[in-house]
Design an enzyme around this catalytic site. Structure first.
Site, PDB file in Angstrom:
ATOM      1  N   LYS A  52       0.840  -1.206   0.000  1.00  0.00           N
ATOM      2  CA  LYS A  52       0.000   0.000   0.000  1.00  0.00           C
ATOM      3  C   LYS A  52       0.880   1.264   0.000  1.00  0.00           C
ATOM      4  O   LYS A  52       0.544   2.259  -0.641  1.00  0.00           O
ATOM      5  CB  LYS A  52      -0.949  -0.011   1.195  1.00  0.00           C
ATOM      6  CG  LYS A  52      -2.092  -1.028   1.019  1.00  0.00           C
ATOM      7  CD  LYS A  52      -2.882  -1.261   2.303  1.00  0.00           C
ATOM      8  CE  LYS A  52      -3.896  -2.390   2.152  1.00  0.00           C
ATOM      9  NZ  LYS A  52      -4.619  -2.709   3.397  1.00  0.00           N
ATOM     10  N   GLN A  96      -4.560  -1.386   9.855  1.00  0.00           N
ATOM     11  CA  GLN A  96      -4.377  -2.660   9.154  1.00  0.00           C
ATOM     12  C   GLN A  96      -4.928  -3.794  10.014  1.00  0.00           C
ATOM     13  O   GLN A  96      -4.533  -3.955  11.169  1.00  0.00           O
ATOM     14  CB  GLN A  96      -2.877  -2.871   8.841  1.00  0.00           C
ATOM     15  CG  GLN A  96      -2.590  -4.161   8.084  1.00  0.00           C
ATOM     16  CD  GLN A  96      -3.206  -4.183   6.676  1.00  0.00           C
ATOM     17  OE1 GLN A  96      -3.150  -3.210   5.943  1.00  0.00           O
ATOM     18  NE2 GLN A  96      -3.800  -5.307   6.305  1.00  0.00           N
ATOM     19  N   ASP A 119     -10.913   3.306   4.675  1.00  0.00           N
ATOM     20  CA  ASP A 119     -11.380   1.920   4.497  1.00  0.00           C
ATOM     21  C   ASP A 119     -12.913   1.874   4.424  1.00  0.00           C
ATOM     22  O   ASP A 119     -13.478   0.856   4.043  1.00  0.00           O
ATOM     23  CB  ASP A 119     -10.922   1.034   5.668  1.00  0.00           C
ATOM     24  CG  ASP A 119      -9.647   0.264   5.347  1.00  0.00           C
ATOM     25  OD1 ASP A 119      -9.253   0.218   4.164  1.00  0.00           O
ATOM     26  OD2 ASP A 119      -9.057  -0.300   6.291  1.00  0.00           O
TER      27      ASP A 119
END
Ligand code: NAD
Length: 287
Positions: A52, A96, A119
């Site tokens: 990422k 994460q 997200d």
């Protein structure tokens, strides 16, 4: 023979749009920065975070990783979330997952301000999606909608069947498909006669997390099939939730694994970071 829903190609398009948007924002004095909270040393998480970071750098997005040992306290992470919420230099951030045992991801994610929730997984973002308010959208379901749209697949009025009801994929995808005016059925582990329900689908999305579970018996001739699953195959490569060789001859379109939904998920995170930066630049200043 089915046409391929090429996630690599569609993701490259998204990345190039993001890169030009990042450049435009920079010209206006708005840098885009994406932060990540990484706890522990889970090898898959460490790999995901570095890819990422690489993706971000490629499109001109600055990225910062906040690393913590597994023993970090819930309170310390909650404080960092509040700090990142307030920091005007941070466009968006995410935690994460999975977090090590003993930490409560839901309570941390719930603290992320919707404007920075890249997200799209906080209860507030999910609620905004459900009631049709603007929000950052979860990357995998949004990536699927983009993959279909960029291949000219019309969803309005179609019968869509989603296998899986997770907060990460199935539920938000059902909301997005409703927004596209599809007629949506969500199946799960307790669904009776899954093949019968799945065969109604013009669009079948499989996010069950069960290796090669879906075969020809689940698919109507001419359906569009999207495979979200990711598993290690017998020969070391990646395979999905769909038995590709068996379904491909029946389908009109099919997404491969790898090279389908995965690249789109990654690209939509970048899209969200830039959208978050733009929304914050355009929001009325508090004071
Ligand atoms: P999950 O385990 O949280 O949810 C799976 C869902 O499938 C559940 O709702 C369950 O009821 C349903 N299910 C399980 N077995 C079933 C069965 N036999 N019949 C019908 N329904 C069944 O999984 P998730 O987080 O939604 O992820 C699903 C899969 O997608 C996993 O393989 C995951 O690795 C993959 N994934 C891929 C991406 C990507 O970018 N490609 C992103 C997220 C998840």
């Amino acid at each position: 023979m089915a046409k391929i829903l090429d996630g690599k190609a569609a993701a490259a398009e998204v990345r190039s749009e993001v890169a030009s948007e990042v450049a435009k924002l920079k010209e206006r004095g708005v840098p885009v920065r994406l932060d990540v909270i990484l706890v522990g040393q889970d090898p898959a998480s460490v790999t995901y975070v570095s890819s990422k970071e690489r993706d971000s750098q490629e499109v001109g997005i600055e990225s910062r990783v906040h690393r913590f040992p597994s023993e970090v306290s819930q309170q310390e992470l909650a404080t960092l979330v509040e700090t990142l919420n307030e920091d005007v230099a941070v466009s968006g951030f995410f935690i994460q997952l999975p977090l090590p045992e003993g930490l409560d991801p839901v309570s941390l994610i719930s603290r992320i301000t919707p404007a920075k929730d890249v997200d799209g997984l906080s209860p507030e973002s999910a609620g905004r999606l459900a009631v049709g308010l603007p929000s950052l959208l979860p990357c995998t379901p949004h990536g699927i909608i983009q993959l279909l749209g960029r291949n000219g697949i019309e969803l309005s009025g179609s019968e869509a069947v989603v296998i899986g009801r997770s907060n990460l994929v199935g539920k938000p995808l059902a909301q997005l498909l409703l927004r596209e005016n599809a007629t949506v059925t969500v199946c799960h582990s307790r669904t009776r006669d899954l093949p019968e329900v799945a065969r109604r689908a013009d669009l079948l999305v499989v996010a069950a997390g069960q290796k090669e579970m879906v075969g020809a018996e689940h698919v109507k001739e001419g359906a569009v099939v999207v495979d979200v699953g990711i598993h290690r195959g017998e020969e070391g490569g990646l395979v999905g939730d769909v038995r590709f060789d068996e379904v491909e001859p029946k389908a009109a379109w099919i997404s491969p694994v790898p090279g389908g939904v995965g690249p789109m998920t990654r690209a939509m995170l970048l899209h969200n970071a830039v959208r978050a930066a733009r929304m914050q630049a355009e929001a009325p200043k508090r004071g």
